[in-house]
Design a protein around this motif. Structure first.
Motif, PDB file in Angstrom:
ATOM      1  N   GLU A 488       0.815  -1.221   0.000  1.00 13.12           N
ATOM      2  CA  GLU A 488       0.000   0.000   0.000  1.00 13.12           C
ATOM      3  C   GLU A 488       0.846   1.267   0.000  1.00 13.12           C
ATOM      4  N   GLY A 489       2.046   1.195   0.580  1.00 15.80           N
ATOM      5  CA  GLY A 489       2.853   2.398   0.738  1.00 15.80           C
ATOM      6  C   GLY A 489       3.875   2.608  -0.370  1.00 15.80           C
ATOM      7  N   TRP A 490       4.124   1.550  -1.111  1.00 17.91           N
ATOM      8  CA  TRP A 490       5.218   1.563  -2.084  1.00 17.91           C
ATOM      9  C   TRP A 490       4.872   2.319  -3.366  1.00 17.91           C
ATOM     10  N   VAL A 491       5.610   3.372  -3.656  1.00 14.88           N
ATOM     11  CA  VAL A 491       5.598   4.007  -4.980  1.00 14.88           C
ATOM     12  C   VAL A 491       7.074   4.097  -5.367  1.00 14.88           C
ATOM     13  N   GLU A 492       7.477   3.270  -6.330  1.00 15.16           N
ATOM     14  CA  GLU A 492       8.902   3.107  -6.632  1.00 15.16           C
ATOM     15  C   GLU A 492       9.579   4.452  -6.920  1.00 15.16           C
ATOM     16  N   GLY A 493      10.652   4.706  -6.175  1.00 17.63           N
ATOM     17  CA  GLY A 493      11.412   5.931  -6.403  1.00 17.63           C
ATOM     18  C   GLY A 493      10.752   7.182  -5.822  1.00 17.63           C
ATOM     19  N   VAL A 494       9.578   7.028  -5.217  1.00 20.35           N
ATOM     20  CA  VAL A 494       8.852   8.176  -4.656  1.00 20.35           C
ATOM     21  C   VAL A 494       8.761   8.053  -3.131  1.00 20.35           C
TER      22      VAL A 494
END
Ligand SMILES: *Cc1c(COP(=O)(O)O)cnc(C)c1O
Length: 569
Positions: A488-494
């Motif tokens: 749910e928390g993962w936005v790659e590179g963000v």
């Protein structure tokens, strides 16, 4: 002195452990810390909640690590008077045919707008009780199954008696935080049956208990679910209660499973992250299991320097954590400066505690949590040459570790020793420091002061994980396998980076390849090659994840999705 008005509380939150102060050893790890954060969020939001737990006079334990990483333990002695007000009252619970007397201590949480939530810690250490009974509120997760079952009877049944003694007789919702406190449900049933015998309860009487109970399950790991043989249940509980438990439809193998007890008597059941809700639903096919994703109490887990920056730039963030999203408009320099103060504080504390001097200009990777084997603390040290290559080619690294192993968990203790071994083997290239005595204070320093938070549990065993949320509030991105809260928390590179793919089960070889290659080609080069670029990731980590994974948001979701009383919708 008790100053609350009778019936001023509508929700009762029961938890075997509650972490409210670092030096108050009434918690062992994530479950207790979450309970404390939940109660703090209730106080912030003015939710009429009361908390119930046990007082542990010997607490969890103090951790000692020798030069090779061998863990030994000693009792934690503390004075409850330092944090808690003794309550002038007595309640009784019948255990093994004897009346065990309990008193209580109160911790009063004051929320950000002045509302309060009282938390009661039950205490059996009274002269009226036998020596053995007095010791029942001594140790958290100590003793044998008999000791455990008696403790669970004290928290569930004693907690109910305490609420009645305080005049809180109109509780609408009882929240069972994990199965440990599920004996509360049979206490409620016994109170509610017409002819006094809970074993003869009608379906409507069972339904009446269900209407008042909400259950949260916290782990798919089997050791986290207590089971007690019926012989033990009969030995501890009064005959009608024992007979009731034996007659319940989920009773199998002559065993009481506390998780099933909680599920059976609850109108609503939740896991602690979306992924965990799915895993728990598959584990308990006969029940409807949803999820409410955990969050952390933002004001408690933000470092002083980052909190000061938020106070300047986002003045209302403490009353409404959702405003933290506005950090996306703040200059990255402000984030970087606040973080470098937090890093300096952490490195100073590490120097004081261990004598190791770490370099503030070196990229610092943190890993701190209970040393349970599924969390794989030593995984990154599987290929030391790979780490040496990264440090040589991409840029220098240093690692900070912390975490206690349960005193009887030998494999977890071996894990700590392997981190020490890696430290020695890597001595020529990089620093690895293992800081003893992980508690809430050290946890906060670590989550806020490192540059990258590492999380590599074996999927799908991490129900949520909350330390990465604490890190996010402080602008520290995660490098994590896609388990627990991270999908749910993962936005790659963000907000950070993933280790491996989104499959349900871990493949350690693939995960290691992914871990090393992201560090070598993406993360370490960004950290050294573009401090502003890394600063932007830190800022978006706060704005996207810090703002969302808060206990305030979690509490609001419990209010809407779980506590709402049926018929009132
Ligand atoms: C937050 C916290 C934990 C939980 O960490 P996880 O990421 O859930 O493993 C454990 N111990 C302490 C002292 C904490 O502050």
């Amino acid at each position: 002195m008790t100053t609350e008005k009778p019936n001023s509380r509508r929700l009762a939150y029961f938890s075997m452990e509650v972490g409210l102060e670092a030096a108050m050893p009434t918690y062992s790890g994530g479950l207790g810390v979450l309970a404390g954060d939940t109660l703090r969020a209730a106080a912030d939001l003015g939710v009429p909640m009361v908390g119930i737990s046990l007082l542990y006079k010997q607490g969890f334990f103090r951790q000692h690590l020798d030069i090779e990483g061998y863990q030994s333990e000693s009792a934690y002695t503390w004075d409850p008077r330092q944090f808690l007000e003794p309550q002038d009252l007595r309640v009784t619970v019948r255990l093994s045919g004897r009346e065990v007397r309990l008193t209580a201590w109160r911790y009063l949480i004051e929320g950000i707008t002045g509302a309060t939530v009282p938390v009661y810690f039950l205490d059996a250490d009274l002269p009226e009780n036998s020596f053995e009974e007095r010791a029942l509120t001594g140790q958290l997760y100590g003793g044998d199954p008999l000791y455990r079952l008696r403790q669970e009877a004290l928290v569930g049944l004693g907690g109910l008696a305490l609420l009645q003694a305080l005049g809180h007789t109109e509780i609408e919702t009882y929240h069972l935080n994990e199965g440990h406190c599920a004996l509360l449900t049979v206490g409620l049933l016994a109170d509610g049956v017409a002819d006094g015998d809970p074993a003869k309860a009608t379906e409507e009487e069972i339904e009446a208990v269900r209407r008042r109970c909400v259950f949260t399950t916290h782990t798919p790991v089997s050791a986290g679910h207590d089971r007690f043989h019926f012989d033990l249940v009969r030995q501890v509980l009064d005959e009608p209660l024992a007979r009731t438990i034996e007659s319940l439809p989920f009773a199998a193998d002559e065993t009481l499973n506390m998780t099933y007890l909680g599920l059976f008597f609850s109108r609503n059941a939740n896991g602690v992250a979306r992924r965990h809700g799915e895993v728990a639903q598959a584990m308990y096919p006969g029940y409807d299991v949803k999820s409410i994703t955990n969050g952390v109490h933002a004001a408690s887990w933000t470092s002083p320097s980052m909190a000061a920056m938020f106070d300047r730039e986002i003045p209302d963030w403490r009353t409404d954590n959702a405003y933290l999203r506005q950090v996306l408009d703040v200059q990255t320099d402000h984030v970087l400066e606040a973080h470098s103060d937090a890093k300096r504080d952490l490195l100073g504390e590490i120097m004081r505690r261990t004598g190791v001097k770490l370099d503030p200009s070196v990229m610092t990777i943190g890993f701190a949590r209970r040393a349970a084997t599924y969390k794989r603390a030593d995984m990154i040290f599987s290929d030391l040459d790979a780490l040496r290559t990264i440090a040589r080619e991409a840029g220098p690294l240093q690692f900070v570790y912390a975490g206690k192993a349960h005193p009887h968990d030998e494999p977890a203790k071996a894990l700590i020793r392997r981190v020490f071994e890696a430290r020695d083997q890597l001595r020529d290239t990089l620093h690895v420091v293992y800081v003893p005595e992980h508690d809430m204070a050290l946890g906060k320093l670590l989550c806020s002061g490192v540059d990258l938070w590492l999380n590599n549990p074996q999927k799908p065993l991490e129900a949520s994980g909350t330390s990465g949320m604490k890190a996010a509030l402080n602008g520290v991105p995660s490098l994590s396998v896609l388990d627990g809260w991270w999908p749910e928390g993962w936005v790659e590179g963000v907000t950070g980076w993933s280790i491996g793919n989104g499959e349900m089960e871990s493949n350690q070889e693939d995960e290691l390849a992914s871990l090393y290659s992201k560090l070598r080609y993406v993360i370490v080069p960004l950290f050294y090659g573009s401090p502003t670029g890394y600063g932007r990731v830190m800022r978006s980590t706060i704005g996207v994840n810090g703002a969302y994974f808060t206990a305030q948001r979690m509490m609001q979701q419990y209010m809407r999705n779980a506590y709402q009383v049926p018929g009132n919708k």
